[in-house]
Design a protein around this motif. Structure first.
Motif, PDB file in Angstrom:
ATOM      1  N   GLY A  11       0.813  -1.209   0.000  1.00 14.24           N
ATOM      2  CA  GLY A  11       0.000   0.000   0.000  1.00 14.24           C
ATOM      3  C   GLY A  11       0.847   1.260   0.000  1.00 14.24           C
ATOM      4  N   ASP A  12       2.058   1.149   0.516  1.00 14.08           N
ATOM      5  CA  ASP A  12       2.971   2.303   0.519  1.00 14.08           C
ATOM      6  C   ASP A  12       3.792   2.405  -0.757  1.00 14.08           C
ATOM      7  N   GLN A  13       3.732   1.382  -1.565  1.00 15.40           N
ATOM      8  CA  GLN A  13       4.408   1.300  -2.863  1.00 15.40           C
ATOM      9  C   GLN A  13       5.932   1.172  -2.801  1.00 15.40           C
ATOM     10  N   TRP A  14       6.618   2.004  -2.008  1.00 14.74           N
ATOM     11  CA  TRP A  14       8.086   1.903  -2.012  1.00 14.74           C
ATOM     12  C   TRP A  14       8.616   0.591  -1.444  1.00 14.74           C
ATOM     13  N   PRO A  15       7.918  -0.079  -0.498  1.00 12.64           N
ATOM     14  CA  PRO A  15       8.482  -1.366  -0.062  1.00 12.64           C
ATOM     15  C   PRO A  15       8.549  -2.378  -1.207  1.00 12.64           C
ATOM     16  N   THR A  16       7.603  -2.297  -2.143  1.00 12.45           N
ATOM     17  CA  THR A  16       7.601  -3.201  -3.287  1.00 12.45           C
ATOM     18  C   THR A  16       8.845  -2.984  -4.148  1.00 12.45           C
ATOM     19  N   SER A  41      -2.376 -12.562  -1.006  1.00 13.41           N
ATOM     20  CA  SER A  41      -3.162 -11.974  -2.093  1.00 13.41           C
ATOM     21  C   SER A  41      -3.616 -10.551  -1.785  1.00 13.41           C
ATOM     22  N   ASN A  42      -3.450 -10.105  -0.541  1.00 12.87           N
ATOM     23  CA  ASN A  42      -4.001  -8.781  -0.209  1.00 12.87           C
ATOM     24  C   ASN A  42      -2.935  -7.747   0.121  1.00 12.87           C
ATOM     25  N   PHE A  43      -1.727  -7.933  -0.433  1.00 12.19           N
ATOM     26  CA  PHE A  43      -0.625  -7.034  -0.068  1.00 12.19           C
ATOM     27  C   PHE A  43      -0.890  -5.575  -0.404  1.00 12.19           C
ATOM     28  N   ASP A  44      -1.704  -5.319  -1.440  1.00  6.62           N
ATOM     29  CA  ASP A  44      -1.981  -3.930  -1.813  1.00  6.62           C
ATOM     30  C   ASP A  44      -2.744  -3.189  -0.716  1.00  6.62           C
ATOM     31  N   SER A  45      -3.409  -3.912   0.147  1.00 12.10           N
ATOM     32  CA  SER A  45      -4.188  -3.278   1.210  1.00 12.10           C
ATOM     33  C   SER A  45      -3.388  -3.158   2.502  1.00 12.10           C
ATOM     34  N   VAL A  46      -2.172  -3.697   2.500  1.00 11.67           N
ATOM     35  CA  VAL A  46      -1.335  -3.650   3.707  1.00 11.67           C
ATOM     36  C   VAL A  46      -0.345  -2.506   3.582  1.00 11.67           C
ATOM     37  N   LYS A  47      -0.133  -1.805   4.685  1.00 11.83           N
ATOM     38  CA  LYS A  47       0.846  -0.717   4.668  1.00 11.83           C
ATOM     39  C   LYS A  47       1.992  -1.025   5.609  1.00 11.83           C
ATOM     40  N   TYR A  48       3.147  -0.508   5.281  1.00 12.35           N
ATOM     41  CA  TYR A  48       4.244  -0.576   6.245  1.00 12.35           C
ATOM     42  C   TYR A  48       4.138   0.582   7.233  1.00 12.35           C
ATOM     43  N   THR A  49       3.806   1.770   6.705  1.00 16.46           N
ATOM     44  CA  THR A  49       3.915   2.987   7.514  1.00 16.46           C
ATOM     45  C   THR A  49       2.929   3.052   8.671  1.00 16.46           C
ATOM     46  N   ASN A  50       1.827   2.299   8.620  1.00 16.18           N
ATOM     47  CA  ASN A  50       0.953   2.328   9.795  1.00 16.18           C
ATOM     48  C   ASN A  50       1.183   1.113  10.695  1.00 16.18           C
ATOM     49  N   GLY A  51       2.307   0.448  10.457  1.00 15.42           N
ATOM     50  CA  GLY A  51       2.702  -0.629  11.360  1.00 15.42           C
ATOM     51  C   GLY A  51       2.064  -1.971  11.064  1.00 15.42           C
ATOM     52  N   ALA A  52       1.314  -2.072   9.969  1.00 12.18           N
ATOM     53  CA  ALA A  52       0.575  -3.305   9.710  1.00 12.18           C
ATOM     54  C   ALA A  52       1.484  -4.450   9.251  1.00 12.18           C
ATOM     55  N   SER A  53       2.405  -4.179   8.310  1.00 10.63           N
ATOM     56  CA  SER A  53       3.225  -5.285   7.818  1.00 10.63           C
ATOM     57  C   SER A  53       4.271  -5.737   8.857  1.00 10.63           C
TER      58      SER A  53
END
Lengths: 318, 434
Positions: free
Chosen positions: B197-202, B253-265
């Protein structure tokens, strides 16, 4: 939020004058204050709206990255954005988000507003609670919902029968759905407030007369309440349209225009161009497209609805 | 109608939004003073690291006649504000940046001073820094930046317990990673957490695979303007391998909905719901904030796996090489600035950075590593950086700012299947390189 509130002001003012006009019957042009009264507002408006608007229009014909001085490039920015598939897609997305906003929020807020217009104490208490989302900044609201909709730790994880794998932000349809839902959650209270005020202003005699004539609740709603709310509907719709066309914070925080460019609406695309890519010329051109679109659409709404004739909605009362 | 008033609000909105976003940044934003007041103005990104920068400025002011003033701009606003003031009289003398593409436009606009003369007077300004880091602030063969914070290489982190339970060893090769993915998936955990969701981790996955498969030269060629590099067989091979990993279900399958910046991943890894996560070295302190115990005992880390038959050296790394101080050409006090920059390899600086948990990139850092907050982790990172023949700056920082959004879009679309290898190659070829 303050923007939402101030946006209402001209509309409220015009309603006021409309009413006064009808009280003193049609041709009353008495005792209007002179231009001097409008001077402070006019100067302020010119300085902070007209002048920047002209500057943006000029900038849309220039190339500028924020460094050095801008250079004239003629129609270059314009031909670039008009050829840009992302830009064209963003216009459609903007319209879609706007239409969705109006279509969902209008019926909801009319029903809530009319309901909340009753004088019962429980309605007053509930209305206050409904109002809370409006007190939060769009940023806070978006951060909140992004966390609540996390597929592993949020609501979708608890309701897999509804959300599946919870990949709400990974598909265009659901991502747009989330945007529409969050805007609705945030802005419906504001429009409810408009309708609540307007519904309270409807004279009781109308309902009393209707009751005597044997009209039930539904007939009263459709034949008295709704027609009397007409001007409020237009006011509220214009605000929704303008708000929809300039939706920004929710996209920035919820989807960042993704997946890919699937929720890159025009206002966000302008931000990406101007403030992420430092292509201020293209950003200015997109901004101008938005201004023109918002103006044209509002004018159409005003024309079609007859709002510009400033007729009173107090039909049958004068 | 009031509609026209929306436009300036729109424009202003962009700027104000940056402000509102930096909720945590509470530094005193006093950016910009005139450079004519007999002082040197040092402009930095406002965050918790400012403690060290303040201390260094105080040290400098003790001995210098020309005093230094530290100005900060709250994080999210930094690049935008810098861009707007750098060509005005309010421009600082010395400023913080990310090297690479972040200073290229300024060099092109002839605003920055090449540091050759400073280095001629004091060769230590170059030789005291790790070369792979120092070189990332070089534009057109000339040095423009002195490293001034900590290095942040990207590493593969894992949850030790999750790996043990699945009978998986930390992978050293790509094939071992694919095997680990299979085993973790069979255990019902997401093999690799990804905050797409943050794009840069990808993007980090692309940076490493391109390096392992094709070596650092491919990206350097592409960045230099040779767009055919993206069509090369190596490029296609790297993309094929990424696709293989995604299709194997490595990221769920739901990585696009996960963010790093809000601590989710990071929470996925900490709570044992995922095995691995590829992230910069700041990941350790992120996990420490969330769960101290897990960070100390449960969190493992390794270098990125090697790829058999790949051209890239398996010890190459990618990430944020460091932050840099660059100098404006029009500074009135070049001697004072040179003296100030020398403090960036002083023992005091190194100790203060290590005290904050940062890893400075000076050659004398090694001496002080045992005094850092987590010596084992610091040693591992420092060795990684010191031994790396190539330390590729993150692509989004290496390219000019205008390329950032298109890069993020391309990597996201390739991961979630909206575009194929051909589409990705085309998108990368369309990036501005100047």
């Amino acid at each position: 939020m303050t923007t939402q509130l101030t946006r209402n002001q001209p509309a409220a003012g015009s309603r006021g004058t409309a009413r006064r006009g009808s009280d003193s019957s049609s041709a009353a042009r008495v005792g209007r204050p002179g231009f001097g009264w409008a001077l402070p507002a006019t100067v302020f408006f010119a300085l902070f709206a007209i002048v920047p608007l002209i500057m943006v229009a000029v900038l849309s014909f220039m190339s500028w990255d924020g460094l050095g001085s801008p250079e004239f490039v003629g129609m270059d920015n314009w031909s670039r954005i008009l050829d840009d598939p992302v830009m064209i897609k963003s216009v459609w997305l903007t319209l879609l988000v706007t239409v969705l906003g109006v279509a969902i929020q209008t019926p909801l807020s009319i029903l809530l507003g009319v309901w909340a217009a009753g004088q019962q104490r429980n309605r007053a208490v509930l209305s206050v609670i409904y109002f809370i989302p409006l007190l939060l900044s769009a940023t806070a609201v978006s951060v909140l919902w992004r966390a609540l909709l996390d597929p592993n730790f949020g609501i979708p994880a608890q309701a897999t029968w509804l959300f599946g794998d919870g990949n709400l932000f990974g598909k265009q349809a659901t991502a747009i759905g989330v945007l529409a839902f969050v805007s609705t959650w945030q802005f419906t209270p504001f429009h409810t407030l408009i309708y609540q005020g307007a519904a309270r202003a409807i004279p009781h005699v109308l309902y009393q007369a209707a009751e005597i004539d044997g009209a039930g609740r539904y007939r009263q709603f459709f034949h008295i309440t709704l027609p009397q709310l007409r001007n409020s509907v237009i006011t509220s719709m214009i605000l929704m349209i303008v708000g929809g066309l300039t939706t920004f914070e929710t996209v920035l925080i919820l989807t960042q225009g993704g997946p890919g460019t699937d929720t890159t609406i025009s206002a966000y695309y302008m931000y990406q161009k101007a403030f992420k890519g430092f292509d201020f010329g293209a950003g200015a051109a997109i901004a101008l497209v938005l201004v023109v679109a918002a103006t044209v659409i509002s004018l159409i709404v005003v024309r079609v609805s007859g709002y510009d004739k400033m007729r009173s909605s107090m039909e049958g009362l004068s | 109608m009031k509609i026209r008033a929306r436009l300036p609000r729109l424009l202003a909105g962009g700027v104000t939004l940056g402000l509102t976003l930096s909720l945590s940044a509470c530094g005193g934003g006093s950016g910009g003073g005139s450079s004519n007041d007999g002082k040197i103005h040092v402009l930095v990104y406002g965050d918790t690291n400012n403690k060290v920068e303040k201390q260094i400025v105080e040290t400098f002011n003790k001995t210098s006649d020309v005093k230094a003033v530290l100005d900060t701009i709250p994080g999210a606003d930094y690049q935008q504000k810098l861009q707007t003031i750098i060509s005005t009289p309010q421009a600082p003398d010395v400023f913080f940046n990310w090297g690479g593409g972040s200073i290229k436009p300024f060099v092109k606009a002839d605003l920055l001073m090449p540091l050759d003369d400073f280095i001629k007077d004091d060769p230590g300004l170059k030789s005291n820094f790790l070369p792979s880091v120092f070189n990332n602030a070089t534009v057109d063969g000339k040095p423009y930046g002195i490293p001034m914070r900590g290095t942040q290489p990207v590493m593969l982190f894992h949850n030790k317990k999750v790996l043990d339970d699945a009978g998986v060893q930390p992978p050293r090769t790509w094939d071992e990673l694919l095997d680990a993915v299979k085993k973790l998936k069979a255990k019902g955990v997401t093999p690799i957490a990804l905050g797409a969701g943050d794009q840069w981790p990808t993007l980090m996955w692309f940076e490493y695979l391109y390096d392992r498969v094709a070596g650092p030269e491919l990206f350097q060629k592409a960045l230099g303007g040779d767009k055919s590099a993206w069509e090369s067989p190596e490029s296609k091979k790297a993309l094929g391998m990424i696709k293989q990993l995604v299709d194997a279900g490595a990221f769920g399958s739901n990585f696009d909905s996960v963010k790093y910046t809000n601590g989710a991943s990071p929470a996925l890894v900490a709570r044992g719901k995922a095995g691995f996560e590829l992230m910069g070295s700041w990941y350790y302190s992120q996990q420490q904030d969330g769960d101290k115990d897990f960070a100390a005992k449960g969190l493992g880390y390794t270098a990125f796996p090697s790829v058999q038959g790949g051209k890239g050296d398996p010890t190459d790394i990618v990430g944020n090489t460091n932050n840099y101080y660059s100098v404006l050409k029009k500074t009135k006090h070049p001697e004072a600035v040179a003296k100030f920059l020398k403090l960036m390899y002083s023992d005091e600086f190194v100790k203060a950075q290590l005290g904050l948990g940062n890893l400075p990139t000076t050659t004398n850092t090694e001496k002080f590593l045992d005094g850092s907050t987590n010596p084992a982790y610091s040693h591992f990172q420092y060795d990684l950086v010191k031994k790396a023949p190539s330390f590729q700056l993150s692509w989004d920082q290496a390219y000019p700012p205008a390329a950032m959004t298109p890069i993020y879009q391309a990597v996201q679309q390739f991961f979630n299947g909206q575009t194929d290898a051909g589409g990705f190659i085309k998108a990368m070829q369309a990036l501005p390189t100047e």
